[in-house]
Scaffold this active site. Structure first.
Site, PDB file in Angstrom:
ATOM      1  N   LYS A  52       0.808  -1.224   0.000  1.00 46.07           N
ATOM      2  CA  LYS A  52       0.000   0.000   0.000  1.00 46.07           C
ATOM      3  C   LYS A  52       0.838   1.270   0.000  1.00 46.07           C
ATOM      4  O   LYS A  52       0.339   2.343  -0.336  1.00 46.07           O
ATOM      5  CB  LYS A  52      -0.948   0.000   1.199  1.00 46.07           C
ATOM      6  CG  LYS A  52      -2.097  -0.971   1.084  1.00 46.07           C
ATOM      7  CD  LYS A  52      -3.074  -0.551  -0.005  1.00 46.07           C
ATOM      8  CE  LYS A  52      -4.337  -1.402   0.055  1.00 46.07           C
ATOM      9  NZ  LYS A  52      -5.326  -0.991  -0.956  1.00 46.07           N
ATOM     10  N   SER A 273      -3.188 -12.642   2.740  1.00 45.75           N
ATOM     11  CA  SER A 273      -3.499 -12.405   1.320  1.00 45.75           C
ATOM     12  C   SER A 273      -2.357 -12.934   0.448  1.00 45.75           C
ATOM     13  O   SER A 273      -2.596 -13.455  -0.647  1.00 45.75           O
ATOM     14  CB  SER A 273      -3.768 -10.928   1.038  1.00 45.75           C
ATOM     15  OG  SER A 273      -2.605 -10.146   1.218  1.00 45.75           O
TER      16      SER A 273
END
Lengths: 313, 93
Positions: A52, A273
């Site tokens: 991110k 993830s």
């Protein structure tokens, strides 16, 4: 992004210079069929600890350069944590106030790091899920536009452009260093859709035959950062380019955790993830036998200790 | 004991949209069993094959995680609220 780095505060400059250019790690797992090689971008080495950092740095700097935060206006967004940490870290370094709307079941590691950077947290009821936090961020932005600038990572074009201009080119260059061509399969998930859309678009421009597989979590308990997709009621992020997706790969939380444990045993300590992506990549490899698959190890495993995923009962 | 179970949004497809389910149970295990009897398919989402809470599934009595109490054997009192909270904050509906 045209940015005069000399205009940035020293800490911000140092952090931003360290974002991206992450290692491309080859994963040699026994299930890979002969002729298929699997590579993964190790994104936990970004200063904020996750992939991110890439889109957040771009979105934040674009807004900062445009004078968005003049007169004390704050950056506002919803996040379950990884983007929130990137916002909080870079906001602190740039002197920008940050408000994050976050569900109360975000891991303690995430909440405490965001607070450590001085971010204001608006904590929502975990029973109501992430989309409630998203709607709350929109409500706050509408209610007080002078106080808040809603960055909105779900629709902000600089999210996917960070991967189009940055991540995809890194992958191609790192494969070329090994004497290999661009990937012929890309495995990614859908959180905001930024990675899949940005990297997928650029890599398909280079190879129109690129196969894009989207990793889909089971709806409950889910996999941190990944949205359900494909069923009625599933929200499709505004920036997601659905036309890129050739196939979807359902992955359960248990499968993701099992793969995280295997990767940890190889020295790669990653979050769920990432485990889900590698699990799905092996399925794509088995079914399609692409020569070069690329996926992402989105963040590190430390961020999930409090969830119990590493516990051995 | 009359207790209430709070249902997170991704599981409301099993409860016809209900955010809360009221039932009679003396322990958390009983409450989950009652819930499963009324709403087919929900138990598999909550418990593994050995009958333990799955990874990333947290059960609370009031504000206390049952893992810090007596697990699924945690006794319930009249009026207790059991919350099913995934340890996954992002991405889910």
């Amino acid at each position: 992004m045209r940015l005069d780095a000399a205009t940035l505060p020293a800490a911000a400059r140092a952090l931003i210079e360290r974002i991206g250019r992450t290692p491309l790690v080859e994963l040699t797992l026994a299930e890979l069929p002969a002729g298929s090689r699997l590579f993964a971008k190790l994104e936990s080495v970004n200063p904020g600890g996750s992939i991110k950092d890439r889109p957040v740095a771009r979105m934040l700097l674009e807004a900062w350069q445009a004078g968005t935060f003049a007169r004390g206006r704050r950056l506002l967004d919803s996040s379950s944590g990884n983007a929130g940490i990137s916002y909080a870290m870079l906001g602190a370094a740039l002197g920008v106030g940050v408000t994050i709307v976050v569900p109360g079941n975000a891991s303690r590691e995430r909440l405490e790091r965001m607070r450590a950077h001085g971010a204001e947290l608006v904590v929502t009821d975990p029973i109501e899920g992430y989309d409630f936090a998203l709607r709350e961020a929109r409500r706050l932005a509408r209610a007080d536009p002078d106080r808040y600038w809603h960055c909105d990572q779900y629709s902000n074009c600089h999210n996917w452009l960070a991967h189009y201009d940055g991540t995809a080119g890194e992958i191609v260059a790192q494969l070329a260093e090994r004497g290999l061509g661009p990937p012929d399969a890309l495995v990614a998930g859908i959180g905001t859709g930024g990675t899949l859309t940005g990297a997928g678009r650029r890599l398909r421009e280079l190879d129109p035959a690129l196969r894009v597989a989207a990793v889909i979590p089971e709806t409950f308990p889910g996999i941190e950062g990944l949205k359900p997709y494909g069923e009625p009621g599933d929200i499709v992020p505004e920036l997601l380019d659905e036309a890129l997706i050739d196939e979807t790969c359902p992955v359960s939380a248990d499968e993701a955790v099992a793969m995280c444990r295997r990767l940890a045993a190889l020295g790669l300590f990653v979050g769920p993830s990432s485990g889900a992506f590698v699990h799905a990549a092996l399925r794509v490899a088995t079914a399609r036998r692409p020569a070069r698959l690329v996926t992402f190890l989105n963040d590190g495993g430390e961020r999930y200790v409090s969830t119990g995923m590493w516990r051995r009962d | 004991m009359s207790v209430r179970i709070r249902i997170p949004t991704p599981l409301r497809g099993y409860t016809a949209g209900a955010a809360e389910v009221d039932l009679e149970a003396a322990t958390v295990a009983e409450a989950i069993a009652q819930l499963a009897a009324r709403h087919e398919g929900i138990a598999e989402r909550l418990l593994d094959e050995a009958g333990r809470p799955r990874a990333f599934v947290n059960l609370y009595v009031g504000t206390h995680d049952v893992r810090t109490l007596a697990g699924l054997a945690t006794p319930l009192a009249d009026g207790d609220v059991v919350s099913i909270v995934p340890a996954v904050a992002g991405g889910t509906r």
